[in-house]
Design a protein around this motif. Sequence first.
Motif, PDB file in Angstrom:
ATOM      1  N   LEU A 131       0.829  -1.130   0.079  1.00 59.29           N
ATOM      2  CA  LEU A 131      -0.026   0.072  -0.014  1.00 59.29           C
ATOM      3  C   LEU A 131       0.750   1.130   0.035  1.00 59.29           C
ATOM      4  CD1 LEU A 131      -2.687  -0.960   2.676  1.00 59.29           C
ATOM      5  CD2 LEU A 131      -2.693  -1.377   0.332  1.00 59.29           C
ATOM      6  N   LYS A 132       1.957   1.064   0.494  1.00 56.94           N
ATOM      7  CA  LYS A 132       3.057   2.242   0.697  1.00 56.94           C
ATOM      8  C   LYS A 132       4.314   2.023   0.705  1.00 56.94           C
ATOM      9  CE  LYS A 132       4.480   6.562   1.764  1.00 56.94           C
ATOM     10  NZ  LYS A 132       4.558   7.495   0.812  1.00 56.94           N
ATOM     11  N   ARG A 133       5.289   2.655   0.147  1.00 62.09           N
ATOM     12  CA  ARG A 133       6.687   2.312   0.304  1.00 62.09           C
ATOM     13  C   ARG A 133       7.343   3.466   0.933  1.00 62.09           C
ATOM     14  NH1 ARG A 133      10.180  -0.908  -3.945  1.00 62.09           N
ATOM     15  NH2 ARG A 133       9.397  -2.551  -2.295  1.00 62.09           N
ATOM     16  N   ILE A 134       8.210   3.194   1.772  1.00 68.49           N
ATOM     17  CA  ILE A 134       9.052   4.265   2.440  1.00 68.49           C
ATOM     18  C   ILE A 134      10.482   3.793   2.297  1.00 68.49           C
ATOM     19  CG2 ILE A 134       9.854   5.327   4.385  1.00 68.49           C
ATOM     20  CD1 ILE A 134       6.966   4.627   5.375  1.00 68.49           C
ATOM     21  N   SER A 135      11.240   4.809   1.413  1.00 65.73           N
ATOM     22  CA  SER A 135      12.744   4.404   1.313  1.00 65.73           C
ATOM     23  C   SER A 135      13.258   5.668   1.352  1.00 65.73           C
ATOM     24  CB  SER A 135      12.727   3.985  -0.151  1.00 65.73           C
ATOM     25  OG  SER A 135      12.496   4.868  -1.301  1.00 65.73           O
ATOM     26  N   GLY A 136      14.918   5.218   1.643  1.00 60.95           N
ATOM     27  CA  GLY A 136      15.917   6.096   1.792  1.00 60.95           C
ATOM     28  C   GLY A 136      17.251   5.661   1.949  1.00 60.95           C
ATOM     29  N   THR A 137      18.117   6.898   2.085  1.00 58.97           N
ATOM     30  CA  THR A 137      19.657   6.450   2.545  1.00 58.97           C
ATOM     31  C   THR A 137      20.168   7.393   3.329  1.00 58.97           C
ATOM     32  OG1 THR A 137      20.374   8.014   1.025  1.00 58.97           O
ATOM     33  CG2 THR A 137      19.956   5.743  -0.026  1.00 58.97           C
ATOM     34  N   GLU A 138      21.106   6.797   4.217  1.00 57.89           N
ATOM     35  CA  GLU A 138      21.708   7.546   5.280  1.00 57.89           C
ATOM     36  C   GLU A 138      23.218   7.288   5.252  1.00 57.89           C
ATOM     37  OE1 GLU A 138      20.904   9.663   7.655  1.00 57.89           O
ATOM     38  OE2 GLU A 138      18.703   9.731   7.304  1.00 57.89           O
ATOM     39  N   THR A 139      23.761   8.546   5.187  1.00 59.70           N
ATOM     40  CA  THR A 139      25.295   8.477   5.310  1.00 59.70           C
ATOM     41  C   THR A 139      25.967   8.226   6.604  1.00 59.70           C
ATOM     42  OG1 THR A 139      25.393  10.097   3.639  1.00 59.70           O
ATOM     43  CG2 THR A 139      27.246   9.699   4.591  1.00 59.70           C
ATOM     44  N   THR A 140      27.001   7.161   6.583  1.00 61.16           N
ATOM     45  CA  THR A 140      27.376   6.773   7.818  1.00 61.16           C
ATOM     46  C   THR A 140      29.025   7.220   7.681  1.00 61.16           C
ATOM     47  OG1 THR A 140      28.130   4.871   6.886  1.00 61.16           O
ATOM     48  CG2 THR A 140      25.903   4.805   8.056  1.00 61.16           C
ATOM     49  N   GLY A 141      29.682   6.938   8.828  1.00 64.21           N
ATOM     50  CA  GLY A 141      31.035   7.310   8.834  1.00 64.21           C
ATOM     51  C   GLY A 141      31.844   6.108   8.053  1.00 64.21           C
ATOM     52  N   GLY A 142      33.176   5.903   8.058  1.00 69.53           N
ATOM     53  CA  GLY A 142      33.684   5.013   7.324  1.00 69.53           C
ATOM     54  C   GLY A 142      34.044   4.045   7.896  1.00 69.53           C
ATOM     55  N   ALA A 143      34.367   2.587   7.627  1.00 73.96           N
ATOM     56  CA  ALA A 143      34.709   1.555   8.186  1.00 73.96           C
ATOM     57  C   ALA A 143      35.526   0.663   7.382  1.00 73.96           C
ATOM     58  CB  ALA A 143      33.760   0.681   8.816  1.00 73.96           C
ATOM     59  N   SER A 144      36.706   0.177   7.573  1.00 73.03           N
ATOM     60  CA  SER A 144      37.270  -1.147   6.832  1.00 73.03           C
ATOM     61  C   SER A 144      36.557  -2.615   7.079  1.00 73.03           C
ATOM     62  CB  SER A 144      38.710  -0.893   7.166  1.00 73.03           C
ATOM     63  OG  SER A 144      39.037  -1.257   8.579  1.00 73.03           O
ATOM     64  N   GLY A 145      36.272  -3.289   6.285  1.00 68.62           N
ATOM     65  CA  GLY A 145      35.698  -4.612   6.567  1.00 68.62           C
ATOM     66  C   GLY A 145      34.149  -4.349   6.357  1.00 68.62           C
ATOM     67  N   ASP A 146      33.531  -4.565   7.438  1.00 68.61           N
ATOM     68  CA  ASP A 146      32.055  -4.752   7.652  1.00 68.61           C
ATOM     69  C   ASP A 146      31.400  -3.348   7.771  1.00 68.61           C
ATOM     70  OD1 ASP A 146      29.229  -5.097   7.998  1.00 68.61           O
ATOM     71  OD2 ASP A 146      29.669  -6.312   9.794  1.00 68.61           O
ATOM     72  N   PRO A 147      30.458  -2.837   6.417  1.00 65.60           N
ATOM     73  CA  PRO A 147      30.002  -1.403   6.547  1.00 65.60           C
ATOM     74  C   PRO A 147      28.990  -1.353   7.761  1.00 65.60           C
ATOM     75  CG  PRO A 147      29.198  -2.708   4.814  1.00 65.60           C
ATOM     76  CD  PRO A 147      30.276  -3.539   5.369  1.00 65.60           C
ATOM     77  N   TRP A 148      28.585  -2.205   8.186  1.00 65.71           N
ATOM     78  CA  TRP A 148      27.702  -2.150   9.154  1.00 65.71           C
ATOM     79  C   TRP A 148      28.346  -1.496  10.857  1.00 65.71           C
ATOM     80  CZ3 TRP A 148      22.890  -1.798   8.428  1.00 65.71           C
ATOM     81  CH2 TRP A 148      22.202  -2.734   7.361  1.00 65.71           C
ATOM     82  N   GLN A 149      29.648  -1.779  10.900  1.00 62.78           N
ATOM     83  CA  GLN A 149      30.347  -1.319  11.852  1.00 62.78           C
ATOM     84  C   GLN A 149      30.360   0.209  11.953  1.00 62.78           C
ATOM     85  OE1 GLN A 149      34.356  -2.714  11.454  1.00 62.78           O
ATOM     86  NE2 GLN A 149      33.815  -4.626  12.017  1.00 62.78           N
ATOM     87  N   SER A 150      30.091   0.910  10.665  1.00 61.68           N
ATOM     88  CA  SER A 150      30.062   2.224  11.066  1.00 61.68           C
ATOM     89  C   SER A 150      28.744   2.913  10.871  1.00 61.68           C
ATOM     90  CB  SER A 150      30.534   2.799   9.433  1.00 61.68           C
ATOM     91  OG  SER A 150      29.596   2.660   8.429  1.00 61.68           O
ATOM     92  N   VAL A 151      27.865   2.075  11.362  1.00 58.58           N
ATOM     93  CA  VAL A 151      26.433   2.388  11.569  1.00 58.58           C
ATOM     94  C   VAL A 151      26.224   2.730  12.831  1.00 58.58           C
ATOM     95  CG1 VAL A 151      23.865   1.943  11.199  1.00 58.58           C
ATOM     96  CG2 VAL A 151      25.263   1.283   9.561  1.00 58.58           C
ATOM     97  N   SER A 152      25.792   4.241  13.161  1.00 59.23           N
ATOM     98  CA  SER A 152      25.811   4.775  14.617  1.00 59.23           C
ATOM     99  C   SER A 152      24.355   4.465  14.953  1.00 59.23           C
ATOM    100  CB  SER A 152      26.521   6.206  14.551  1.00 59.23           C
ATOM    101  OG  SER A 152      25.518   6.830  13.805  1.00 59.23           O
ATOM    102  N   SER A 153      24.284   5.015  16.229  1.00 55.84           N
ATOM    103  CA  SER A 153      22.796   4.933  16.862  1.00 55.84           C
ATOM    104  C   SER A 153      22.188   6.321  16.254  1.00 55.84           C
ATOM    105  CB  SER A 153      22.959   5.117  18.299  1.00 55.84           C
ATOM    106  OG  SER A 153      23.379   3.928  19.050  1.00 55.84           O
TER     107      SER A 153
END
Length: 173
Positions: A131-153
Amino acid sequence: MLSTSSQKISSVLRALAGLLLVGALAACQSSSQPPTPISGPVSTPSIAGQADEESGVTFAFEPFTGAPGNIADELSEYIGNEARKQDITLVRRIGAVATYRVNGFLAATGQPSNGTVFYVFDIVDNNGRRLKRISGTETTGGASGDPWQSVSSSTLSRIATRSMVEIEAWLNR
């Protein structure tokens, strides 16, 4: 050990794959339709006016696809907090009856200097019709290896806030 040029190519390919995923999901975007209830006893939200608990409109977030457990748990907490601020009623997702289900998809790409989280939330009815789609992007800091490591609170908090504001606006349009 990968050479520097191989690492750069690998990073570019990961970023491209993330962008293609979000682009493919966005291409599936259908036009917004008025919300309809999942079950009979739950009332349909009005097109205008404040949606609240008394109207019987509820949302159940399904487990997020693509995010590691710790990220998904933290984002769920922020979504719950933001839903309370927006007067949106959430129900427990495991087997709970709800007016709408929300399917969430997340992806992260990154390099040592910066990264990006892509998110898509689809609000569906009981037949799985979006019925509805919500989408977007958020910029994070850098990280070597796993990009999830740079995802902050704060990144997760922004995703939750933007998503719940869009849900509230959709209900009250």
